[in-house]
Design an enzyme around this catalytic site. Structure first.
Site, mmCIF file in Angstrom:
data_model
loop_
_atom_site.group_PDB
_atom_site.id
_atom_site.type_symbol
_atom_site.label_atom_id
_atom_site.label_comp_id
_atom_site.label_asym_id
_atom_site.label_seq_id
_atom_site.Cartn_x
_atom_site.Cartn_y
_atom_site.Cartn_z
ATOM 1 N N HIS A 278 0.960 -1.249 -0.007
ATOM 2 C CA HIS A 278 -0.011 -0.166 0.008
ATOM 3 C C HIS A 278 0.957 1.148 -0.024
ATOM 4 O O HIS A 278 1.907 1.145 0.376
ATOM 5 C CB HIS A 278 -0.807 0.092 1.193
ATOM 6 C CG HIS A 278 -2.053 -1.016 1.269
ATOM 7 N ND1 HIS A 278 -2.828 -1.410 2.298
ATOM 8 C CD2 HIS A 278 -2.591 -1.667 0.122
ATOM 9 C CE1 HIS A 278 -3.601 -2.033 1.819
ATOM 10 N NE2 HIS A 278 -3.527 -2.190 0.500
ATOM 11 N N LYS B 209 4.800 1.364 0.861
ATOM 12 C CA LYS B 209 5.943 1.611 -0.139
ATOM 13 C C LYS B 209 7.493 1.861 0.136
ATOM 14 O O LYS B 209 8.299 0.933 -0.116
ATOM 15 C CB LYS B 209 5.573 2.161 -1.226
ATOM 16 C CG LYS B 209 4.487 1.667 -2.288
ATOM 17 C CD LYS B 209 4.146 2.487 -3.424
ATOM 18 C CE LYS B 209 2.860 2.175 -4.149
ATOM 19 N NZ LYS B 209 2.120 1.297 -3.724
ATOM 20 N N THR C 60 2.427 -5.527 -8.197
ATOM 21 C CA THR C 60 1.459 -4.547 -8.754
ATOM 22 C C THR C 60 2.274 -3.581 -9.206
ATOM 23 O O THR C 60 3.389 -3.329 -9.048
ATOM 24 C CB THR C 60 0.436 -4.278 -7.668
ATOM 25 O OG1 THR C 60 1.315 -3.798 -6.438
ATOM 26 C CG2 THR C 60 -0.485 -5.016 -7.398
ATOM 27 N N GLY C 61 1.554 -2.752 -10.294
ATOM 28 C CA GLY C 61 1.993 -1.745 -11.306
ATOM 29 C C GLY C 61 2.877 -0.743 -10.477
ATOM 30 O O GLY C 61 4.198 -0.646 -10.786
ATOM 31 N N THR D 102 3.866 -0.365 -7.469
ATOM 32 C CA THR D 102 4.974 -0.999 -6.658
ATOM 33 C C THR D 102 6.318 -1.607 -7.555
ATOM 34 O O THR D 102 7.096 -1.170 -7.342
ATOM 35 C CB THR D 102 4.424 -2.012 -5.648
ATOM 36 O OG1 THR D 102 3.410 -1.216 -5.093
ATOM 37 C CG2 THR D 102 5.508 -2.552 -4.846
ATOM 38 N N SER E 245 -1.565 -1.402 -11.741
ATOM 39 C CA SER E 245 -1.665 -0.971 -10.468
ATOM 40 C C SER E 245 -2.808 -1.471 -9.703
ATOM 41 O O SER E 245 -4.013 -1.957 -10.415
ATOM 42 C CB SER E 245 -2.206 0.658 -10.517
ATOM 43 O OG SER E 245 -2.094 1.245 -9.211
ATOM 44 N N GLY E 246 -2.617 -1.910 -8.333
ATOM 45 C CA GLY E 246 -3.397 -2.532 -7.557
ATOM 46 C C GLY E 246 -4.949 -2.044 -7.579
ATOM 47 O O GLY E 246 -5.761 -2.838 -7.808
ATOM 48 N N ASP F 184 -4.180 -6.261 -7.956
ATOM 49 C CA ASP F 184 -4.475 -7.373 -7.187
ATOM 50 C C ASP F 184 -4.924 -8.684 -7.540
ATOM 51 O O ASP F 184 -4.688 -9.666 -7.204
ATOM 52 C CB ASP F 184 -5.175 -6.688 -5.739
ATOM 53 C CG ASP F 184 -4.360 -5.749 -5.252
ATOM 54 O OD1 ASP F 184 -3.243 -5.574 -5.134
ATOM 55 O OD2 ASP F 184 -5.151 -5.007 -4.741
ATOM 56 N N HIS G 184 -9.974 0.065 -2.647
ATOM 57 C CA HIS G 184 -9.957 -1.642 -3.361
ATOM 58 C C HIS G 184 -9.866 -2.597 -2.121
ATOM 59 O O HIS G 184 -9.227 -3.545 -2.304
ATOM 60 C CB HIS G 184 -8.847 -1.477 -4.417
ATOM 61 C CG HIS G 184 -7.472 -1.456 -3.629
ATOM 62 N ND1 HIS G 184 -6.944 -0.369 -3.591
ATOM 63 C CD2 HIS G 184 -6.519 -2.464 -3.809
ATOM 64 C CE1 HIS G 184 -5.716 -0.483 -3.269
ATOM 65 N NE2 HIS G 184 -5.399 -1.776 -3.409
#
Length: 151
Positions: free
Chosen positions: A19, A23, A45-46, A48, A65-66, A71, A98
């Site tokens: 999250h 990060k 995920t994107g 990250t 991206s999550g 995810d 999300h």
């Protein structure tokens, strides 16, 4: 549910997720464990994944991206037996839009019996284990038997 065995390879497929508030902590952990991580196949995920790759030079296959579905993409890979370990530094003190996807990712990791590290301490225990570098048999749901029961 009936179980079967899946053999995780010695070179694991590791998913890295964090999250936004976590990060920096994941980046610090990845830098500290870069030597170990570079021996494995990395996914993220994107946001990250792009950040980790840029900051460490590690080869990372980034999903989207999550919040946009990343995810769920990782969850699909877990259910296909293509992810062996999930490192997910999530923020338990802040809700994210999300949250249902986050819960689904953690649930599917549990269903498919893969190791999950949700903070630095569990990541340290997991990555300091000699099993990380070995083939490991794990029990997973026997989807073929599950399907046969319903046909």
């Amino acid at each position: 549910m009936q179980k079967t065995t899946r053999t995780m390879p010695a070179h694991k497929h590791v998913a890295l997720v964090a999250h936004d508030n976590c990060k920096p902590e994941l980046l610090r952990w990845v830098k500290e464990n870069k030597e170990k991580l570079q021996r494995h196949f990395l996914y993220a995920t994107g946001t990250t994944g792009h950040m980790l790759s840029k900051e460490t030079g590690l080869a990372i296959k980034s999903m989207i991206s999550g919040p946009m579905g990343g995810d769920q993409q990782l969850g699909a890979l877990i259910s296909e037996g293509k992810i062996d370990v999930l490192v997910f530094f999530w923020d338990p003190l802040n809700a994210v839009p999300h949250d249902p996807d986050v819960k689904a990712l953690l649930r599917i990791a549990s269903v498919w019996n893969i190791p999950v590290a949700t903070n630095r301490a569990t990541a340290k225990f997991l990555f300091d284990s000699p099993l990380l570098e070995q083939e490991v048999d794990i029990e997973v749901p026997d989807y073929e038997a599950y399907l046969a029961e319903r046909m």
